[in-house]
Design a protein around this motif. Structure first.
Motif, PDB file in Angstrom:
ATOM      1  N   GLU A  62       7.552   8.816   0.389  1.00 52.07           N
ATOM      2  CA  GLU A  62       8.091   7.641  -0.292  1.00 52.07           C
ATOM      3  C   GLU A  62       9.257   8.013  -1.204  1.00 52.07           C
ATOM      4  O   GLU A  62      10.244   7.290  -1.293  1.00 52.07           O
ATOM      5  CB  GLU A  62       6.996   6.932  -1.097  1.00 52.07           C
ATOM      6  CG  GLU A  62       6.010   6.214  -0.210  1.00 52.07           C
ATOM      7  CD  GLU A  62       4.826   5.638  -0.962  1.00 52.07           C
ATOM      8  OE1 GLU A  62       4.363   6.267  -1.938  1.00 52.07           O
ATOM      9  OE2 GLU A  62       4.373   4.560  -0.569  1.00 52.07           O
ATOM     10  N   ARG A 126       4.446   0.331   4.679  1.00 53.71           N
ATOM     11  CA  ARG A 126       4.876  -0.955   4.095  1.00 53.71           C
ATOM     12  C   ARG A 126       4.121  -2.122   4.729  1.00 53.71           C
ATOM     13  O   ARG A 126       3.687  -3.043   4.029  1.00 53.71           O
ATOM     14  CB  ARG A 126       6.377  -1.139   4.289  1.00 53.71           C
ATOM     15  CG  ARG A 126       7.214  -0.292   3.368  1.00 53.71           C
ATOM     16  CD  ARG A 126       8.702  -0.614   3.495  1.00 53.71           C
ATOM     17  NE  ARG A 126       9.462   0.405   2.838  1.00 53.71           N
ATOM     18  CZ  ARG A 126      10.170   1.344   3.468  1.00 53.71           C
ATOM     19  NH1 ARG A 126      10.240   1.373   4.786  1.00 53.71           N
ATOM     20  NH2 ARG A 126      10.832   2.247   2.779  1.00 53.71           N
ATOM     21  N   GLU A 130       1.752  -4.725   2.757  1.00 53.01           N
ATOM     22  CA  GLU A 130       2.026  -6.166   2.778  1.00 53.01           C
ATOM     23  C   GLU A 130       0.818  -6.951   3.268  1.00 53.01           C
ATOM     24  O   GLU A 130       0.514  -8.022   2.738  1.00 53.01           O
ATOM     25  CB  GLU A 130       3.255  -6.460   3.638  1.00 53.01           C
ATOM     26  CG  GLU A 130       4.555  -6.037   2.970  1.00 53.01           C
ATOM     27  CD  GLU A 130       5.769  -6.200   3.863  1.00 53.01           C
ATOM     28  OE1 GLU A 130       5.671  -6.861   4.926  1.00 53.01           O
ATOM     29  OE2 GLU A 130       6.819  -5.654   3.502  1.00 53.01           O
TER      30      GLU A 130
END
Length: 191
Positions: A62, A126, A130
């Motif tokens: 990240e 991601r 989400e």
């Protein structure tokens, strides 16, 4: 004004309880916070596993994705050793997730970037986050979420102030006693 039982009238006690938490409330809040912390740690591990990585590898990946990655700063912020970060970088390179290049103008510096495989791994992370946000966080009441965030910020600020004040050491030390009942000298007494 006290009632015959020696306790304040019920109205006063209720008002006081509504203003400040009692010890039982504080303990319940700590238990809740501990549970939340453990669940968030478990969720981070699940996310990493879902991407085929360890939590540490996710953290480094990240950071590299931000394009501002510096291994020494990363190690310091995570209270880790540069050698441990170097090991993670080798692992990510071995998995084909990152590329390492010598920085322009300074052969001692390295530049790290995501490969297309690394970018896909980041996209998986991601997407999983989400999904969790949709299924967990967005199901909560907006007003309660804002109140929770405000409370969390105040609590974090209080904990940071307390930790940096040195009071935690002083308070613990003030409770110490020797077997004969004497209290140890404070650091101020020793000067």
């Amino acid at each position: 004004m006290e009632c015959k039982s020696g306790r304040p009238p019920a109205g006063r006690a209720t008002a006081r309880r509504n203003r400040e938490p009692g010890v039982a409330d504080v303990h319940a809040a700590i238990v809740c916070l501990t549970r939340l912390t453990e669940l968030m740690e478990r969720r981070r591990a699940q996310l990493a596993e879902g991407a085929g990585l360890t939590e540490q590898q996710c953290g480094v990946l990240e950071e590299i994705a931000t394009e501002h990655f510096m291994p020494s700063l990363f190690a310091r912020r995570r209270d880790s050793s540069p050698a441990a970060v170097s090991k993670i970088l080798r692992q990510l390179g071995d998995k084909g997730l990152i590329l390492t290049a010598i920085a322009d103008g300074d052969g001692r510096q390295r530049r790290y970037s995501l490969t297309s495989k690394g970018k896909r791994a980041m996209q998986r992370l991601r997407d999983m986050r989400e999904e969790a946000i949709r299924r967990v966080w967005l199901q909560l009441d907006e007003v309660e979420m804002r109140a929770f965030t405000a409370f969390g910020e105040r609590l974090a600020d209080n904990l940071e102030r307390y930790a940096s004040s040195g009071q935690s050491v002083t308070t613990a030390r003030s409770r110490e006693t020797y077997a004969d009942g004497a209290v140890p000298a404070s650091p101020a007494d020793e000067e």
